[in-house]
Design a protein around this motif. Structure first.
Motif, PDB file in Angstrom:
ATOM      1  N   LYS A 668       0.809  -1.137   0.022  1.00 46.47           N
ATOM      2  CA  LYS A 668      -0.054   0.170   0.078  1.00 46.47           C
ATOM      3  C   LYS A 668       0.972   1.250   0.068  1.00 46.47           C
ATOM      4  CE  LYS A 668      -3.736  -2.021   2.456  1.00 46.47           C
ATOM      5  NZ  LYS A 668      -4.640  -2.164   3.499  1.00 46.47           N
ATOM      6  N   ASP A 669       0.327   2.471  -0.582  1.00 47.51           N
ATOM      7  CA  ASP A 669       1.030   3.599  -0.631  1.00 47.51           C
ATOM      8  C   ASP A 669       1.450   3.999   0.785  1.00 47.51           C
ATOM      9  OD1 ASP A 669       1.003   3.600  -3.272  1.00 47.51           O
ATOM     10  OD2 ASP A 669      -0.799   4.835  -3.477  1.00 47.51           O
ATOM     11  N   ASP A 670       0.607   4.010   1.539  1.00 49.93           N
ATOM     12  CA  ASP A 670       0.915   4.336   3.012  1.00 49.93           C
ATOM     13  C   ASP A 670       1.730   3.503   4.065  1.00 49.93           C
ATOM     14  OD1 ASP A 670      -1.081   2.429   3.494  1.00 49.93           O
ATOM     15  OD2 ASP A 670      -2.386   3.491   4.732  1.00 49.93           O
ATOM     16  N   MET A 671       2.237   2.716   3.542  1.00 52.12           N
ATOM     17  CA  MET A 671       3.199   1.603   4.280  1.00 52.12           C
ATOM     18  C   MET A 671       4.397   2.716   4.527  1.00 52.12           C
ATOM     19  SD  MET A 671       2.890  -2.138   2.321  1.00 52.12           S
ATOM     20  CE  MET A 671       4.242  -2.708   3.064  1.00 52.12           C
ATOM     21  N   LEU A 672       5.094   2.216   5.490  1.00 52.44           N
ATOM     22  CA  LEU A 672       6.223   2.701   5.696  1.00 52.44           C
ATOM     23  C   LEU A 672       7.380   2.560   4.619  1.00 52.44           C
ATOM     24  CD1 LEU A 672       6.661   1.880   9.528  1.00 52.44           C
ATOM     25  CD2 LEU A 672       6.246   4.162   8.583  1.00 52.44           C
ATOM     26  N   LEU A 673       8.369   3.559   4.551  1.00 51.75           N
ATOM     27  CA  LEU A 673       9.155   3.468   3.362  1.00 51.75           C
ATOM     28  C   LEU A 673      10.390   2.103   3.348  1.00 51.75           C
ATOM     29  CD1 LEU A 673      10.836   4.717   0.983  1.00 51.75           C
ATOM     30  CD2 LEU A 673      12.312   5.740   2.898  1.00 51.75           C
ATOM     31  N   VAL A 674      10.619   1.748   4.691  1.00 51.96           N
ATOM     32  CA  VAL A 674      11.563   0.739   5.006  1.00 51.96           C
ATOM     33  C   VAL A 674      10.871  -0.704   4.477  1.00 51.96           C
ATOM     34  CG1 VAL A 674      13.204   1.844   6.565  1.00 51.96           C
ATOM     35  CG2 VAL A 674      10.986   0.690   7.315  1.00 51.96           C
ATOM     36  N   ASN A 675       9.515  -0.503   4.830  1.00 51.32           N
ATOM     37  CA  ASN A 675       8.746  -1.864   4.453  1.00 51.32           C
ATOM     38  C   ASN A 675       8.686  -2.097   3.060  1.00 51.32           C
ATOM     39  OD1 ASN A 675       8.293  -2.843   7.131  1.00 51.32           O
ATOM     40  ND2 ASN A 675       6.357  -1.625   7.278  1.00 51.32           N
ATOM     41  N   LYS A 676       8.222  -0.868   2.094  1.00 49.80           N
ATOM     42  CA  LYS A 676       8.330  -1.096   0.831  1.00 49.80           C
ATOM     43  C   LYS A 676       9.666  -1.488   0.126  1.00 49.80           C
ATOM     44  CE  LYS A 676       4.838   2.719   0.285  1.00 49.80           C
ATOM     45  NZ  LYS A 676       4.626   4.121  -0.216  1.00 49.80           N
ATOM     46  N   TRP A 677      10.778  -0.998   0.943  1.00 46.10           N
ATOM     47  CA  TRP A 677      12.071  -1.269   0.664  1.00 46.10           C
ATOM     48  C   TRP A 677      12.416  -2.610   0.582  1.00 46.10           C
ATOM     49  CZ3 TRP A 677      15.887  -2.686   4.243  1.00 46.10           C
ATOM     50  CH2 TRP A 677      17.117  -2.655   3.682  1.00 46.10           C
ATOM     51  N   ILE A 678      12.007  -3.231   1.801  1.00 46.63           N
ATOM     52  CA  ILE A 678      12.347  -4.604   2.031  1.00 46.63           C
ATOM     53  C   ILE A 678      11.780  -5.598   0.997  1.00 46.63           C
ATOM     54  CG2 ILE A 678      10.787  -5.303   3.728  1.00 46.63           C
ATOM     55  CD1 ILE A 678      14.381  -6.440   3.806  1.00 46.63           C
ATOM     56  N   LEU A 679      10.432  -5.328   0.632  1.00 46.13           N
ATOM     57  CA  LEU A 679       9.981  -6.020  -0.358  1.00 46.13           C
ATOM     58  C   LEU A 679      10.496  -5.820  -1.803  1.00 46.13           C
ATOM     59  CD1 LEU A 679       6.176  -5.368   0.789  1.00 46.13           C
ATOM     60  CD2 LEU A 679       7.617  -7.234   1.141  1.00 46.13           C
ATOM     61  N   ILE A 680      11.029  -4.661  -2.027  1.00 48.70           N
ATOM     62  CA  ILE A 680      11.601  -4.577  -3.404  1.00 48.70           C
ATOM     63  C   ILE A 680      12.840  -5.190  -3.469  1.00 48.70           C
ATOM     64  CG2 ILE A 680      12.535  -2.955  -4.869  1.00 48.70           C
ATOM     65  CD1 ILE A 680      10.503  -0.587  -4.058  1.00 48.70           C
ATOM     66  N   LYS A 681      13.580  -5.022  -2.232  1.00 48.05           N
ATOM     67  CA  LYS A 681      14.899  -5.885  -2.172  1.00 48.05           C
ATOM     68  C   LYS A 681      14.945  -7.478  -2.376  1.00 48.05           C
ATOM     69  CE  LYS A 681      18.467  -3.881  -1.313  1.00 48.05           C
ATOM     70  NZ  LYS A 681      19.850  -3.615  -2.269  1.00 48.05           N
ATOM     71  N   LEU A 682      13.772  -7.738  -1.612  1.00 49.00           N
ATOM     72  CA  LEU A 682      13.735  -9.234  -1.488  1.00 49.00           C
ATOM     73  C   LEU A 682      13.247  -9.736  -2.774  1.00 49.00           C
ATOM     74  CD1 LEU A 682      13.479 -12.019  -0.138  1.00 49.00           C
ATOM     75  CD2 LEU A 682      11.083 -11.263   0.499  1.00 49.00           C
ATOM     76  N   ASN A 683      12.295  -8.918  -3.664  1.00 51.80           N
ATOM     77  CA  ASN A 683      12.046  -9.340  -4.852  1.00 51.80           C
ATOM     78  C   ASN A 683      13.271  -9.373  -5.741  1.00 51.80           C
ATOM     79  OD1 ASN A 683       9.866 -10.067  -6.926  1.00 51.80           O
ATOM     80  ND2 ASN A 683      10.135  -7.817  -7.622  1.00 51.80           N
ATOM     81  N   ASN A 684      14.104  -8.278  -5.938  1.00 56.31           N
ATOM     82  CA  ASN A 684      15.140  -8.280  -6.757  1.00 56.31           C
ATOM     83  C   ASN A 684      16.216  -9.452  -6.652  1.00 56.31           C
ATOM     84  OD1 ASN A 684      14.262  -5.947  -7.928  1.00 56.31           O
ATOM     85  ND2 ASN A 684      15.599  -4.544  -6.811  1.00 56.31           N
ATOM     86  N   THR A 685      16.214  -9.816  -5.185  1.00 56.79           N
ATOM     87  CA  THR A 685      16.950 -10.858  -5.002  1.00 56.79           C
ATOM     88  C   THR A 685      16.440 -12.322  -5.356  1.00 56.79           C
ATOM     89  OG1 THR A 685      17.576  -9.818  -2.671  1.00 56.79           O
ATOM     90  CG2 THR A 685      17.848 -12.129  -2.539  1.00 56.79           C
ATOM     91  N   VAL A 686      15.215 -12.161  -5.260  1.00 59.84           N
ATOM     92  CA  VAL A 686      14.601 -13.559  -5.948  1.00 59.84           C
ATOM     93  C   VAL A 686      15.006 -13.913  -7.488  1.00 59.84           C
ATOM     94  CG1 VAL A 686      12.484 -14.494  -6.721  1.00 59.84           C
ATOM     95  CG2 VAL A 686      12.717 -13.725  -4.583  1.00 59.84           C
ATOM     96  N   LYS A 687      15.192 -12.402  -8.158  1.00 53.36           N
ATOM     97  CA  LYS A 687      15.374 -12.394  -9.339  1.00 53.36           C
ATOM     98  C   LYS A 687      16.912 -12.887  -9.887  1.00 53.36           C
ATOM     99  CE  LYS A 687      15.191  -9.306 -13.589  1.00 53.36           C
ATOM    100  NZ  LYS A 687      16.682  -9.506 -14.053  1.00 53.36           N
ATOM    101  N   ILE A 688      17.867 -12.261  -9.143  1.00 50.72           N
ATOM    102  CA  ILE A 688      19.339 -12.602  -9.411  1.00 50.72           C
ATOM    103  C   ILE A 688      19.750 -13.774  -8.765  1.00 50.72           C
ATOM    104  CG2 ILE A 688      19.936 -10.084  -9.676  1.00 50.72           C
ATOM    105  CD1 ILE A 688      20.798 -10.153  -6.952  1.00 50.72           C
ATOM    106  N   TYR A 689      18.999 -14.414  -7.774  1.00 51.72           N
ATOM    107  CA  TYR A 689      19.291 -15.694  -7.059  1.00 51.72           C
ATOM    108  C   TYR A 689      19.020 -16.637  -8.048  1.00 51.72           C
ATOM    109  CZ  TYR A 689      19.215 -19.223  -3.439  1.00 51.72           C
ATOM    110  OH  TYR A 689      19.263 -20.473  -2.716  1.00 51.72           O
ATOM    111  N   ARG A 690      17.776 -16.697  -8.768  1.00 51.59           N
ATOM    112  CA  ARG A 690      17.181 -17.705  -9.598  1.00 51.59           C
ATOM    113  C   ARG A 690      18.054 -17.564 -10.910  1.00 51.59           C
ATOM    114  NH1 ARG A 690      10.964 -19.375  -9.539  1.00 51.59           N
ATOM    115  NH2 ARG A 690      11.758 -20.549 -11.264  1.00 51.59           N
TER     116      ARG A 690
END
Length: 956
Positions: A668-690
């Protein structure tokens, strides 16, 4: 979860849980398949580091593809290891009963080996289970199983009937202790101190062309003078001006009264030795080729147990019996062992005045790595497989990318071997193995079939005619060459053969590309055809691993005392037990003291238990594309700490979310910045890990996983979360708990192929909170990259916050400021986006960096009174007077600077010393220069700080 991570408490019970529930089995015949055939380890002892390394890599692949929903089969099995197993059993029988195999009938001796097999096969399979490998144990195979034996006989019969298998007398590597031919792989070439003797061969007089020659002798240099008893020619290079006029003449071979020709052949090197080479076709591989070219007779002078024969055996160049020469061998040499005969022959040569001289030299000598004796080339009757017809199609399969080597560089190695391939000697003079399915009648006629009954029926042979089966067995590599399809039921057209062949990946070492991989490709493509009659490849990809060596880069071997049992790292072992293990059953007991000293130096306290996951992670992290991989105990300890870090982080999540009402995640847009950040970092990690796993870069995948879990999740995100739990709204806390569970559960699935035990045990607790009904993580869906979860601005903004925090921490360290002292932070020249980020995350910054104030400035400030750092365009400002006592800090800085000056002076003096520069290793000189460079940088930093504080002191 227990407070302390203890892998020994969880691993074996978890493995039993997986195995008993059938999670390793192919689970859905309608899904896409993935199949790996385990290279069958020998039953000659226990698994070594190479086995554990490769099996870890295979298990990572299998778990990874199983979690992608594929119908996965990992075929497990062990190899009967003909020579090695028979040798070990013979040795055991001699030690325990003072008997040799000749004291038993063939059947009784084989029964003894089956008892050995049952014991040591269980040791090997127990080790595999401890490594966590997810194979289908119900399909376990042994290369001497009845169904595998049927496949082996069927392959031999088909190949024989197509004239691809034949019997011939040829030169082979012969082990005189085991009395069997051995393969090139079982020959170890050692450089040993030896002698080279110069022997005169008298030229035969009264020939027309030689009547005007002044040369009386040809002098030959040899390191094996005993073989002169089997000489059939002397070779001279046709371009040798000193000797070439003698080509076509004859010499008298000393001691045996044999007249042999002088031939012209470019094999004779003018620049090497005397330029004249004695040719002994029956006892030297190069001489054998020359003999065949010049149609020379072959004279066998050795018995099969490594002694001089009483009468030589003489054959023509095609291996047929010949009487061209006398079979006379002087009585004084008969029945001597080869080395004794060498000494006696030299004495006799010297006695008759034909010894020109003797020189000390280094000799490359072939030894059997099985029995330890010197290998002798000897003429024997052996069975051979023609490879010319099979090799081209196997070459084309790789050339046309039906089979891909990873790394690709091994394609060249494979092609080079295959382009120079010779016929394969497939017979061995052993009792343990697949007995060759050939029978002979009393006329030596050959009959090939599965058994005597079948042969009598097929060839209408009366029961009155005696049939005797060939005593030899097949080379172990022959049965393992059929491994990818014999284990699936061939020659029957089974459901599993249709489903899983061709297999997907073979994981193996570069050292057996020719001995096993190439032979599998040749045999499979000849024997197995698809529905359209086209040859099937045994596997689509070949992943070649490097070889695990010790920390000094040396090959691991029992004689060097540097072998480490994988289980000793998993479970730990005391120094006493480790020494006992390393020094028991040594072929050279005199090495015991040396090995003990080395072990005490390497492991003064023994080896500490690390658990399986840490070992697997280490193997994965070391799986680079290099040929040699140095084992590193410090990395193993580091990855044990990594597992502990994951355990503690998971405990934190579970403790703080145990009563959380988990909901499916929505960003959600009103989520804390660091919460959005960890989800994006995890998603990017999934990509390069695979991407790394798909490219077989397990080392890169491990580093990606390590970096995310340790540096991003634990060191940053969990620290942010702790503050959110303390200082943020209930809504933010709720969403943060949701994200914590989501991230941890996905992380566990991501890491499961590499570290299966710790991820399963944690996941079993997380699934309760996440409302997951499945019974095991290993059948969960592997994480996929979500193309919709990405926002570069969020990554930039959090990265900016992290840089500010790191800057503040570094200032505290460099200026000796107490880590909990509250200090102010000012920002200047910030963008509107940065101002927004600061406003929304002030509570995080203040708490995590112990700030009493965070303020954005909109006008100039007194730079002389501040420390400034420009981070992403914004000026980050700390007022010095509020940080430290300036006089006290100035004094401290000057004291530190004086220490640095002393060290700089020492290194400069060392680098100005010509002796040091001349004699010190280049590596040491470079290290000193690097130290000087670092110290100069630190010196400048202190200089600038002193300048600042000096200016402050001068201000009124």
């Amino acid at each position: 979860m227990e407070k302390i991570y203890n892998p020994q408490h969880i691993e074996e019970s978890l493995y039993n849980f997986w195995e008993k529930n059938g999670y390793f089995k192919p689970n859905n015949l309608k899904k896409p398949t993935f199949c790996i055939m385990m290279p069958p380890p020998n039953i000659t002892g226990s698994l070594h580091m190479g086995h554990a390394f490769q099996q870890t890599i295979m298990d990572i692949l299998v778990r990874y593809h199983r979690m992608q929903g594929k119908n996965t089969l990992w075929q497990v099995g062990t190899d009967h290891a003909g020579i090695a197993t028979q040798l070990l059993v013979e040795r055991q029988l001699f030690l325990e009963e003072k008997k040799t195999k000749k004291d038993y009938t063939r059947d009784d001796f084989i029964e003894k080996i089956w008892i050995w097999k049952k014991k040591y096969n269980s040791i090997v399979t127990k080790q595999m289970r401890r490594l966590g490998i997810s194979v289908d144990w119900d399909r376990e195979k042994f290369t001497l199983d009845a169904d595998i034996s049927i496949a082996v006989r069927e392959a031999f019969i088909l190949l024989y009937k197509k004239n691809l298998i034949y019997k011939k007398k040829r030169l082979v590597h012969w082990d005189s202790k085991l009395e069997t031919v051995i393969s090139d792989l079982e020959v170890e070439h050692r450089l040993v101190k030896g002698r080279k003797w110069l022997i005169r061969y008298p030229i035969v007089k009264n020939s027309i062309t030689n009547s005007n020659s002044d040369i009386k002798y040809l002098i030959v240099s040899t390191t094996r003078p005993e073989t002169l008893l089997g000489d059939t020619a002397i070779a001279i290079n046709p371009e040798d001006c000193q000797h070439n006029q003698l080509i076509g003449e004859f010499v008298h071979c000393p001691l045996v009264d044999r007249i042999i020709p002088i031939i012209g052949d470019k094999y004779a090197d003018i620049e090497k030795g005397t330029g004249c080479v004695k040719i002994t076709p029956a006892h030297d591989f190069n001489d054998y080729k020359i003999g065949y070219r010049h149609k020379l007779p072959m004279i066998n002078i050795f018995t099969l147990n490594g002694k001089i024969r009483s009468f030589s055996k003489i054959y023509n160049y095609n291996g047929q019996k010949s009487s061209v020469y006398s079979n006379f061998i002087p009585l004084k040499f008969q029945k001597l062992d080869i080395l004794s005969a060498r000494i006696k022959i030299i004495k006799e040569i010297e006695k008759i005045g034909l010894l020109e001289g003797c020189e000390e030299c280094d000799i490359v000598t072939p030894y059997s790595d099985r029995s330890g004796v010197i290998v002798q080339p000897i003429l024997t009757d052996q069975w051979y497989l023609k490879t010319s017809q099979l090799s081209q199609i196997a070459l084309d399969a790789v050339k046309n990318k039906k089979i891909k080597f990873v790394p690709e560089q091994y394609t060249t190695m494979y092609s080079s071997w295959m382009n120079n391939i010779e016929d394969w000697c497939i017979s061995r003079q052993l009792w343990w193995g697949h007995r060759i399915p050939v029978w002979y009648d009393n006329q030596k006629n050959i009959y090939v079939g599965h058994n005597e009954e079948e042969i009598r029926k097929e060839y209408s042979i009366s029961k009155n005619i005696l049939l005797v089966q060939d005593d030899d067995v097949l080379d172990t590599w022959f049965s393992s060459g059929l491994w990818t399809f014999s284990t699936l039921g061939w020659p029957k057209k089974t459901k599993f053969l249709k489903l899983f062949h061709s297999t997907d990946v073979l994981v193996s070492g570069f050292d057996i590309i020719f001995f096993w991989i190439a032979r599998m490709i040749m045999l499979t493509m000849y024997l197995i055809k698809d529905d359209h009659g086209e040859p099937e490849v045994p596997f689509k990809n070949v992943y070649i691993t490097g070889l695990i060596r010790d920390e000094e880069g040396q090959k691991m071997s029992k004689s060097k005392g540097n072998v480490i049992d994988p289980l000793d790292m998993i479970d730990g072992i005391s120094l006493t037990e480790l020494i006992k293990k390393r020094t028991s059953n040594l072929l050279q007991p005199n090495l015991s003291s040396k090995i003990t000293k080395r072990t005490i130096k390497e492991f003064p306290k023994g080896i500490e238990s690390t658990g399986t996951d840490a070992l697997r992670f280490t193997f994965s992290a070391l799986a680079s594309s290099t040929r040699d991989i140095k084992w590193d105990m410090s990395r193993l300890k580091g990855y044990r700490n990594f597992c502990n870090k994951l355990w503690n982080a998971s405990r934190f999540v579970l403790i703080n979310t145990h009563n959380h009402n988990y909901l499916n995640l929505n960003i959600k847009d009103d989520m804390l910045l660091v919460n959005k950040w960890i989800l994006i970092k995890l998603n990017n990690t999934v990509k390069i890990y695979r991407e790394s796993l798909d490219a077989y870069r397990f080392d890169i995948a491990s580093n990606i996983l390590y970096d995310f879990i340790w540096n991003i999740f634990c060191d940053w995100y969990l620290e942010f979360v702790k503050i959110i739990f303390q200082k943020s709204s209930s809504q933010n806390v709720f969403f943060t708990k949701n994200i914590l569970i989501y991230v941890l559960e996905l992380l566990l699935r991501l890491a499961h192929p590499i570290i299966p035990f710790i991820t399963e045990i944690i996941w079993q607790r997380v699934k309760v909170i996440a409302n997951i009904k499945s019974k095991t993580i290993m059948l969960q869906k592997f994480p996929e990259y979500n193309h919709t979860i990405f926002d570069q601005t969020i990554l930039i903004n959090v990265d900016w916050i992290k840089k500010i925090i790191i800057f503040l921490r570094n200032i505290r360290i460099s200026m000796n400021i107490n880590s909990t002292k509250l200090i102010p932070l000012f920002l200047y020249k910030t963008t509107s986006e940065q101002e927004k980020v600061i406003q929304e995350n002030t509570f995080l910054l203040k708490k995590i960096s112990f700030l009493n104030e965070v303020k954005i400035l909109f006008q100039e400030y007194n730079k002389d009174l501040c420390i400034k750092e420009i981070i992403d365009g914004a000026e980050i400002i700390l007022p010095i007077l509020q940080l430290v006592e300036k006089e006290k800090e100035l004094k401290r800085l000057k004291k530190e600077m004086e220490k640095i000056e002393i060290n700089i002076k020492k290194i400069k003096n060392k680098l100005a010393n010509e002796n040091f520069l001349s004699y010190a290793p280049e590596k040491i000189v470079t290290e000193e220069k690097n130290k000087l460079s670092k110290l100069n940088k630190i010196y400048q930093k202190f200089f600038q700080q002193i300048k600042i504080f000096t200016n402050l002191s001068n201000k009124k």
